[in-house]
Scaffold this motif. Structure first.
Motif, PDB file in Angstrom:
ATOM      1  N   GLN A  15      44.764  44.390  29.589  1.00 30.51           N
ATOM      2  CA  GLN A  15      45.809  44.598  30.596  1.00 30.51           C
ATOM      3  C   GLN A  15      45.527  43.856  31.892  1.00 30.51           C
ATOM      4  OE1 GLN A  15      45.320  49.055  29.837  1.00 30.51           O
ATOM      5  NE2 GLN A  15      47.417  48.945  30.630  1.00 30.51           N
ATOM      6  N   LEU A  16      44.274  43.674  32.200  1.00 26.64           N
ATOM      7  CA  LEU A  16      43.888  43.046  33.470  1.00 26.64           C
ATOM      8  C   LEU A  16      42.703  42.124  33.241  1.00 26.64           C
ATOM      9  CD1 LEU A  16      44.041  42.966  36.661  1.00 26.64           C
ATOM     10  CD2 LEU A  16      42.289  44.766  36.605  1.00 26.64           C
ATOM     11  N   LYS A  17      42.808  40.929  33.779  1.00 23.72           N
ATOM     12  CA  LYS A  17      41.716  39.964  33.672  1.00 23.72           C
ATOM     13  C   LYS A  17      41.147  39.716  35.069  1.00 23.72           C
ATOM     14  CE  LYS A  17      43.452  37.821  29.455  1.00 23.72           C
ATOM     15  NZ  LYS A  17      44.282  38.979  29.130  1.00 23.72           N
ATOM     16  N   ILE A  18      39.824  39.582  35.143  1.00 24.83           N
ATOM     17  CA  ILE A  18      39.148  39.477  36.441  1.00 24.83           C
ATOM     18  C   ILE A  18      38.179  38.298  36.433  1.00 24.83           C
ATOM     19  CG2 ILE A  18      37.606  40.626  38.092  1.00 24.83           C
ATOM     20  CD1 ILE A  18      38.583  43.310  36.865  1.00 24.83           C
ATOM     21  N   VAL A  19      38.227  37.507  37.495  1.00 20.17           N
ATOM     22  CA  VAL A  19      37.257  36.430  37.700  1.00 20.17           C
ATOM     23  C   VAL A  19      36.614  36.621  39.072  1.00 20.17           C
ATOM     24  CG1 VAL A  19      36.872  33.939  37.893  1.00 20.17           C
ATOM     25  CG2 VAL A  19      38.575  34.814  36.281  1.00 20.17           C
ATOM     26  N   THR A  56      33.362  37.484  33.993  1.00 18.46           N
ATOM     27  CA  THR A  56      33.690  36.057  34.098  1.00 18.46           C
ATOM     28  C   THR A  56      33.629  35.680  35.574  1.00 18.46           C
ATOM     29  OG1 THR A  56      35.097  36.007  32.133  1.00 18.46           O
ATOM     30  CG2 THR A  56      35.495  34.326  33.796  1.00 18.46           C
ATOM     31  N   THR A  57      32.960  34.590  35.883  1.00 20.77           N
ATOM     32  CA  THR A  57      32.760  34.254  37.298  1.00 20.77           C
ATOM     33  C   THR A  57      32.567  32.759  37.490  1.00 20.77           C
ATOM     34  OG1 THR A  57      31.483  34.834  39.285  1.00 20.77           O
ATOM     35  CG2 THR A  57      30.234  34.526  37.257  1.00 20.77           C
ATOM     36  N   ILE A  58      32.669  32.346  38.726  1.00 20.92           N
ATOM     37  CA  ILE A  58      32.350  30.974  39.117  1.00 20.92           C
ATOM     38  C   ILE A  58      30.917  30.979  39.623  1.00 20.92           C
ATOM     39  CG2 ILE A  58      32.928  29.024  40.595  1.00 20.92           C
ATOM     40  CD1 ILE A  58      35.092  29.701  38.551  1.00 20.92           C
TER      41      ILE A  58
END
Length: 324
Positions: A260-264, A280-282
């Protein structure tokens, strides 16, 4: 307890005070035999040289000031670890200053560092209206901060990082992406993360957090986002701590991540990656940022000028994990 003086060392070693001074400052020719006698006398008497006096003599303290906005953020903790290790290997010690984002503390620390005649300063904190940055000729290098037109800046390629984050969310099917970042009034390269978001998203919606970031404030703002924008299916957080708070709120509200929700997030520190390997990240090249900042401040210390561009942007990397 009697204070041991240089003359006491000279007497025990059977040499002149001048010879002891030359050993301590490594000046002139000293035979190995004489040097050993002086060192043994110092050890016997438990004598420690006056580093302040020696630094005045050499016109160098081998101290570098490091001003941080907070030590609670894993990015600054990891950056400090690398900077301290690199400086130690090069014969420099760090004076660590935690400004808590407060202008008066930052001014006070700057004044203290200048009075202690540090050889240079690395600044990771910035408040507007600090004239020392405009006037002081002391070697200063900034990390992700614009202090003045003449002070070098080292950081990651924030615009490229923001572009990677937003494009990844779009590629994963997100239609309503929200960005959470720090105070917009701070003139920092990190604002380019927001710029990239605004360039790529139609009808962008951003939420700002005060400095230094507070977890309770983050939780309240994130809950507000879901109340005001229940259609949100993607969040680009300007650092991993904010991203972690987004995950926490999503669990509380029973919002499934990543369905439902994606996070970076942004930073990719070892601490966060160990605790939240699913994020998930930079990833910023934190060790390279530290190496470059130290290299540039030493360049200013030794040459009074810097080679190459005043702003250095190091490449970032998208780490794709379970939150997208």
């Amino acid at each position: 307890m009697k204070k041991i003086k240089l003359e006491d060392v000279a007497k025990v070693a059977g040499v002149s005070p001048t010879t002891v001074s030359r050993v301590l400052n490594n000046r002139g020719y000293i035979s190995d035999k004489t040097r050993k006698k002086v060192e043994e006398a110092m050890k016997e008497l438990n004598y420690y040289p006056n580093d302040l006096a020696r630094s005045l003599f050499r016109k160098k303290t081998n101290f570098i000031g490091l001003i941080l906005p907070t030590i609670n953020n894993p990015f600054f903790s990891e950056l400090t670890l690398y900077i301290e290790n690199i400086c130690a290997q090069l014969g420099y010690k760090i004076i660590l200053c935690n400004s808590l984002g407060q202008i008066e503390k930052e001014k006070a620390y700057l004044t203290m560092l200048i009075r202690h005649q540090v050889d240079g300063i690395i600044v990771c904190s910035h408040n507007r209206g600090i004239e020392i940055y405009e006037q002081q000729e002391l070697p200063i290098v900034a990390v992700d901060r614009y202090l003045s037109p003449t002070i070098p800046v080292v950081g990651s390629d924030n615009y490229a990082g923001g572009t990677m984050a937003v494009k990844h969310l779009i590629d994963r099917g997100c239609k309503r992406i929200i960005h959470i970042n720090g105070p917009i009034e701070l003139e920092t390269p990190a604002q380019l993360r927001r710029k990239a978001y605004e360039d790529l998203v139609e009808n962008p919606i951003t939420y700002e957090l005060s400095q230094p970031f507070d977890e309770e404030e983050q939780i309240l703002i994130i809950k507000k986002i879901f109340e005001e924008h229940p259609e949100t299916d993607g969040i680009f957080a300007s650092d991993d701590m904010i991203a972690a708070s987004c995950l926490k709120v999503a669990r509380e509200l029973q919002i499934n991540v990543p369905e439902q929700l994606k996070i970076v997030g942004y930073d990719g520190t070892k601490t966060v990656m160990n605790l939240l390997p699913q994020l998930t990240t930079i990833k910023q090249p934190i060790e390279d940022i530290a190496k470059t900042a130290v290299s540039k401040v030493l360049e200013l210390i030794n040459n009074s000028k810097i080679s190459g561009p005043l702003e250095i942007r190091l490449p970032v990397q998208l780490l794709i994990n379970g939150t997208t």
